[in-house]
Design an enzyme around this catalytic site. Structure first.
Site: not given
Ligand code: NDP
Length: 245
Positions: A140, A154
């Site tokens: 991030s 975070y």
């Molecule tokens: P979302 O919340 O939109 O999607 C998260 C995804 O991860 C979903 O597919 C969810 O599955 C899955 N997930 C969440 N928790 C778990 C778990 N415990 N085990 C398995 N799968 C899990 O997140 P983003 O797409 O925004 O984020 C993706 C990555 O990018 C993360 O690491 C986040 O920290 C990072 N990030 C995001 C930013 C942003 O602005 N969006 C900025 C910087 C970094 P399910 O559908 O089953 O819940």
């Protein structure tokens, strides 16, 4: 297509950046396995869209906080497709809250998913990756610049990915495997919607005054996964709209 004949595993591939990445890797020719935690229907839909691209797909329910489940996902991918070439450590959870209101349960939960789960997935995957293998982790922009209070936990979890990436690059490099970190800026997903309560401040910190799209992160992941990136390792690549400027 740059990933013909390759097999990728994307953690957290049912929504957001992970879903966009799973689809992009499939567009580039890879067969793709993805994990998720809750959303069976959304995960199945991404699997169907991968198959519609002519690739093989495997959809695995595996909580990243459960190291055995994560390792099981890696083994299931290898059992189904016979190999593993690309691991994308994407699954992650957010946390916003002041220090005094952050419990040790919060600390354990965030670190279990964002750090421990990544370690477990990478350790299991490393046993199967060969020459040309790729480990790409989604960190991030808060590891470069914390935009305001309440982000400490975070930021701790995401800054740890820098150490993981550099350490693993040294460990796996001699086997021809690259290890890199992609640090998205504010990206329009369920985790951080572009119309959410914290959006205006984050948008203002980019040089474009806009959120990124998941596909803009996915294209960088696909580039790092491709043979063209064979001399890129231990790198931290920002896809953050200039958030760190
Ligand atoms: P979302 O919340 O939109 O999607 C998260 C995804 O991860 C979903 O597919 C969810 O599955 C899955 N997930 C969440 N928790 C778990 C778990 N415990 N085990 C398995 N799968 C899990 O997140 P983003 O797409 O925004 O984020 C993706 C990555 O990018 C993360 O690491 C986040 O920290 C990072 N990030 C995001 C930013 C942003 O602005 N969006 C900025 C910087 C970094 P399910 O559908 O089953 O819940």
């Amino acid at each position: 297509m740059t990933l013909d004949g390759k097999v990728a595993l994307v953690t957290g591939g049912s929504r957001g950046i992970g879903a966009a990445t799973a689809l992009k890797l499939a567009e580039e020719g890879a067969d793709v396995a993805l994990t998720y935690q809750h959303n069976d229907d959304l995960a199945a839909d991404i699997g169907d869209r991968i198959k519609a691209l002519g690739r093989r797909a495997l959809v695995i329910r595996a909580d990243s906080a459960d190291a055995d489940a994560v390792k099981g996902a890696v083994e299931a991918t290898v059992a189904e497709f016979g190999r593993l070439d690309v691991l994308v450590n994407n699954a992650g959870i957010g946390f916003v809250g002041p220090l005094e209101a952050t419990s040790m349960d919060d600390v354990d939960r965030v670190l279990a998913v964002n750090v421990r789960g990544v370690f477990a997935a990478t350790q299991a995957a490393a046993a199967h990756l060969g020459e040309g293998g790729r480990v790409i982790t989604i960190g991030s922009c808060v590891a470069e610049r914390v935009p305001g209070p309440g982000m400490t936990l975070y930021a701790v979890s995401k800054t740890a990915m820098i150490g993981l990436t550099k350490g693993l690059a040294r460990e796996l490099g001699p086997r021809g495997i690259t290890v890199n970190l992609v640090q998205p800026g504010p990206t329009d997903t369920d985790l951080n919607p572009a119309d959410g309560p914290y959006a205006a401040d984050q948008r203002a910190l980019t040089v474009f005054d806009r959120y990124g799209q998941p596909a803009e992160v996915a294209s960088m992941v696909a580039h790092l996964a491709s043979p063209a990136s064979g001399y890129v390792t231990a790198a931290t690549v920002s896809v953050d709209g200039g958030h760190a400027a």
